[in-house]
Design a protein around this motif. Structure first.
Motif, short mmCIF file in Angstrom:
data_model
loop_
_atom_site.label_atom_id
_atom_site.label_comp_id
_atom_site.label_asym_id
_atom_site.label_seq_id
_atom_site.Cartn_x
_atom_site.Cartn_y
_atom_site.Cartn_z
N ASN A 271 -26.66 44.97 -69.03
CA ASN A 271 -26.32 44.51 -70.38
C ASN A 271 -24.82 44.47 -70.64
O ASN A 271 -24.37 43.74 -71.53
CB ASN A 271 -27.01 45.40 -71.42
CG ASN A 271 -28.51 45.22 -71.42
OD1 ASN A 271 -29.02 44.14 -71.10
ND2 ASN A 271 -29.24 46.27 -71.76
N ASN A 272 -24.05 45.27 -69.89
CA ASN A 272 -22.62 45.33 -70.16
C ASN A 272 -21.80 44.31 -69.38
O ASN A 272 -20.58 44.32 -69.43
CB ASN A 272 -22.09 46.74 -69.86
CG ASN A 272 -22.23 47.12 -68.39
OD1 ASN A 272 -22.99 46.50 -67.65
ND2 ASN A 272 -21.51 48.14 -67.97
N PHE A 273 -22.46 43.42 -68.62
CA PHE A 273 -21.73 42.42 -67.85
C PHE A 273 -21.11 41.36 -68.77
O PHE A 273 -21.73 40.93 -69.75
CB PHE A 273 -22.67 41.74 -66.85
CG PHE A 273 -22.66 42.37 -65.48
CD1 PHE A 273 -22.42 43.72 -65.32
CD2 PHE A 273 -22.91 41.60 -64.35
CE1 PHE A 273 -22.43 44.31 -64.06
CE2 PHE A 273 -22.92 42.18 -63.09
CZ PHE A 273 -22.67 43.53 -62.94
N ASN A 274 -19.90 40.95 -68.43
CA ASN A 274 -19.25 39.81 -69.09
C ASN A 274 -19.97 38.54 -68.64
O ASN A 274 -19.90 38.16 -67.47
CB ASN A 274 -17.77 39.77 -68.69
CG ASN A 274 -17.01 38.62 -69.32
OD1 ASN A 274 -17.53 37.53 -69.50
ND2 ASN A 274 -15.76 38.87 -69.66
N LEU A 275 -20.66 37.87 -69.56
CA LEU A 275 -21.50 36.73 -69.18
C LEU A 275 -20.67 35.50 -68.83
O LEU A 275 -21.11 34.66 -68.04
CB LEU A 275 -22.50 36.42 -70.29
CG LEU A 275 -23.56 37.49 -70.54
CD1 LEU A 275 -24.52 37.04 -71.65
CD2 LEU A 275 -24.34 37.81 -69.26
N GLN A 276 -19.48 35.38 -69.41
CA GLN A 276 -18.64 34.24 -69.03
C GLN A 276 -18.22 34.36 -67.57
O GLN A 276 -18.28 33.38 -66.82
CB GLN A 276 -17.41 34.17 -69.95
CG GLN A 276 -17.74 33.79 -71.38
CD GLN A 276 -16.50 33.61 -72.23
OE1 GLN A 276 -15.37 33.66 -71.74
NE2 GLN A 276 -16.69 33.40 -73.52
N VAL A 277 -17.80 35.54 -67.16
CA VAL A 277 -17.47 35.76 -65.74
C VAL A 277 -18.73 35.66 -64.88
O VAL A 277 -18.72 35.06 -63.80
CB VAL A 277 -16.79 37.12 -65.55
CG1 VAL A 277 -16.65 37.46 -64.07
CG2 VAL A 277 -15.43 37.14 -66.22
#
Length: 338
Positions: free
Chosen positions: A130-136
């Motif tokens: 859940n803490n992943f940067n979705l743009q990256v």
């Protein structure tokens, strides 16, 4: 369930198509997508005309993350963030799936991810924290290409492995260098490129050189070619000149035309050439684990993002491709709200 697919019908012309979507697998709504050079070659019409006529109309984009809408087996939960795997095996043989002729690739062999919804088999998805940067995370697929090449290199490399050279100061060169520095911290990483402004971003490597300003006595043990197109010829020539005997040259760059290689020196030095293309599930899992264990990588990877475009219409999609085309470096990210 009704689904709308946004396909490239001819260069620079998108159209909508209404289709039924299967509900017996996992249904995902794309959230963030990333434009690749391969997408641009279709959009600009720079692929050979026979290939364009054979493959179009086709939905583009093979780098994407999405949100699970439904799962017939309840393995994934609604709302889960997932990275979608574009390589799609249709049967099994003795070859790795990303090299098998029995596999198809989204955005190349069949529709990519520019649609309202996508139906995928369970093994074509990897859940994201859940803490992943979705743009990256939208360009994790590009990271997996570098990752699988590095894993192959580690499997076949010779004992001496002190200096690794990366040719190319673009997106793939940046990612390959970054992953090499993390996976092989004991090695010296040197990047060779043409653009000073790009090379200045490679702050995490040990050294950078402009390709026309390399010390005469510099030598490397192994090389990663991340240039592609016609320029890969000069890159490979320089690699062969600088590499030590029995080194490995990992080839990543794609060219539409045959590239001459000095086979005399390949034989004389006992070099190994490794071809690398696409990736498979284990590579996606490997990259997700690597990012989980090394969250500081997101800070470096976010520097690749040069455009973030909200897509609410086909006109927005066209505008995003036009913006990406004039960008010399970095990734164009599509926030999918169409």
């Amino acid at each position: 369930m009704i689904n709308i697919v946004y396909r490239l019908k001819s260069p620079k012309f998108f159209e909508e198509a209404i289709e039924e979507i299967e509900l017996n697998d996992v249904v995902v709504r794309p959230t963030y997508l990333s434009i690749c050079q391969a997408d641009q070659r279709y959009y600009q019409g720079s692929r050979p005309s026979d290939i364009l006529s054979r493959k179009l109309p086709m939905a583009l984009i093979h780098e994407a993350v999405g949100e699970v809408i439904s799962d017939s087996k309840d393995i994934f939960k609604p709302g889960d963030n997932v990275v979608m795997i574009p390589n799609t095996p249709f049967d099994k043989d003795e070859f790795r799936a990303n090299y098998s002729e029995l596999s198809k690739f989204r955005g190349s062999g069949f529709d990519g991810f520019t649609s309202d919804l996508v139906s995928l088999k369970h093994d074509r998805l990897v859940k994201l924290p859940n803490n992943f940067n979705l743009q990256v995370s939208s360009f994790i697929e590009l990271m997996t290409v570098a990752y699988q090449g590095i894993m192959k290199f580690l499997e076949f490399k010779k004992a001496s492995c002190k200096v690794l050279g990366v040719w190319g100061d673009g997106n793939l060169g940046y990612i390959t260098s970054l992953l090499l520095k993390e996976i092989c911290p004991e090695c010296e990483i040197i990047v060779f490129g043409k653009h000073v402004e790009n090379l200045n971003l490679f702050s995490f490597v040990d050294n950078v050189y402009l390709i026309h300003d390399v010390p005469n006595d510099l030598r490397i043990d192994h090389a990663f070619e991340c240039v592609g197109s016609a320029a890969s010829q000069s890159a490979i020539e320089q690699i062969i000149d600088l590499i030590n005997p029995q080194g490995t040259i990992n080839l990543f760059g794609v060219s539409e035309y045959p590239i001459p290689i000095n086979t005399r020196m390949v034989l004389e030095k006992g070099l190994t050439l490794q071809g690398n293309s696409r990736s498979e599930r284990e590579d996606f899992e490997g990259v997700v684990d690597l990012l989980c264990n090394n969250p500081h990588l997101f800070n470096y990877l976010s520097k690749l993002i040069t455009n973030v475009c909200e897509i609410k219409s086909i006109d927005d999609l066209k505008t995003s491709f036009d913006k990406d085309y004039i960008s010399d470096f970095g990734k164009t990210i599509l926030k999918w709200e169409i």
